[in-house]
Design an enzyme around this catalytic site. Structure first.
Site, short mmCIF file in Angstrom:
data_model
loop_
_atom_site.label_atom_id
_atom_site.label_comp_id
_atom_site.label_asym_id
_atom_site.label_seq_id
_atom_site.Cartn_x
_atom_site.Cartn_y
_atom_site.Cartn_z
CB CYS A 58 -9.39 0.13 5.77
SG CYS A 58 -11.15 0.46 5.68
CB CYS B 46 -0.93 -0.02 1.20
SG CYS B 46 -2.03 1.41 1.26
#
Length: 375
Positions: A198, A100
């Protein structure tokens, strides 16, 4: 110091909030951006994206800065999540935070910030950037708080990215960050640190992966080839895992290395061809210990591999102390690390990150590790 237009990634957490505050105090023009990276089921109890945006907007309000909401969910799915699933399907255990950072926070986000006229970006990571006059290169350094250092997750950043990046809280300890947040009455000063990513959040991991990955249950065998249980699919297990195996003690009280009948079981190997999960008893079983690993998919902060040096050390997982090692280039863009002290549960798919003191040199993805025991 000259003043810049700096775009800060505001996550809703206290670290990025204090980052924005510190930069504003220094006289910079600060703009906040909230990144939305996942939307498949973000209205569920597990994903806090909506809550986080409210927190980030409240912080921007208190600091008196503009905040923009940007959706990177499509990029995330293509560049991070697809790779995450491929790795799990192949029996490895990837690190989505590393991906990420490389693909979203310091690529898609950085590009977006530059389009907004930013000269720099900043995030709330615990790391530091230093320009080294001797090499004329930017260096990635550990954060000053050893309990919070996040350079491991940032090791794939390159010279172009580091030249545009600031990590203000990397110079501070977490206690000081909390104190500043409290002092300036930030609405999220007491907010707990987020755990996990998340799209998984706090949800049961197996249940989540189940929706995306095909899985075939099979046998769990011990080192002697005895079946001691059933696994739900090899993708759901990681090396060194102790919980969730559903194995009791064995009736056979024969010689078992690492402890008797009730010693805990650990995942030691995955045999994809035979769909077998191999487990051993005892934390220090030879199958769990490795003196050597080989890594591929390498990425070096300086742009070139490091020279072998007696001062090098590595981490094979985030929460471990640096382990002394010998580095060698083994060709085809791969490197090997040899450790005088055996490393525990070295896991393919995780990152092996190389350090020289406080300087993070880069690293690669663990492809294989030699255990102390054959078989």
């Amino acid at each position: 110091m000259s003043h810049h237009r700096i775009v800060v990634g505001l996550s809703g957490g206290v670290d990025s909030a204090v980052t924005a505050h510190l930069l504003k105090q220094q006289g910079h023009e600060v703009v906040g951006i909230f990144m939305k990276n996942w939307e498949d089921d973000d209205d569920s109890e597990y994903c806090s994206s909506n809550v986080d945006f409210v927190d980030a907007a409240a912080v921007a309000d208190v600091l008196g800065i503009e905040i923009k909401h940007v959706n990177f969910a499509a990029d995330y799915k293509d560049r991070v999540f697809a790779e995450f699933l491929r790795e799990y399907q192949a029996g490895r255990t990837p690190n989505p935070d590393v991906l990420c950072n490389a693909e979203i926070k310091f690529k898609a986000f950085l590009d977006h910030a530059m389009r907004l006229g930013a000269e720099k970006i900043a995030t709330g990571h615990y790391a530091r950037v230093r320009f080294d006059d001797a090499s004329r290169k930017h260096q990635l350094l550990k954060g000053l708080d050893p309990a919070k250092d996040q350079s491991y997750f940032l090791h794939r950043l390159n010279q172009a990215q580091l030249s545009k990046t600031l990590f203000p809280v990397g110079e501070l300890h977490k206690t000081e960050v909390r104190r500043i947040a409290d002092e300036i009455a930030l609405p999220n000063a007491k907010k707990k640190d987020s755990t996990g990513i998340c799209f998984i959040g706090e949800r049961p991991f197996r249940e989540f992966l189940n929706r995306y990955i095909s899985h075939a249950p099979g046998a769990i065998q011990d080192e002697r080839g005895r079946t001691v249980g059933r696994h739900q699919g090899l993708s759901f297990y990681t090396l060194g895992q102790r919980q969730g195996l559903g194995i009791g003690g064995l009736k056979d009280k024969g010689a078992q290395r690492g402890g008797g009948e009730h010693a805990p079981w650990f995942v030691a190997r995955k045999d994809l061809e035979k769909n077998l999960l191999r487990v051993v008893q005892g934390h220090d079983h030879p199958w769990l210990l490795s003196h050597r690993l080989v890594a591929d998919d390498t990425s070096w902060v300086a742009g070139t591999p490091p020279a072998p040096s007696p001062t090098l050390a590595a981490k094979t997982r985030y929460r471990q102390t640096d382990a002394a090692c010998a580095y060698s280039d083994v060709g085809d863009g791969r490197f090997a690390l040899d450790f005088p002290d055996a490393q525990w549960a070295v896991t393919p798919g995780q990152s092996a990150v190389l350090y020289d003191g406080e300087v993070c040199l880069g690293g690669g993805v663990i492809a294989s590790a030699d255990s102390l025991a054959a078989g």
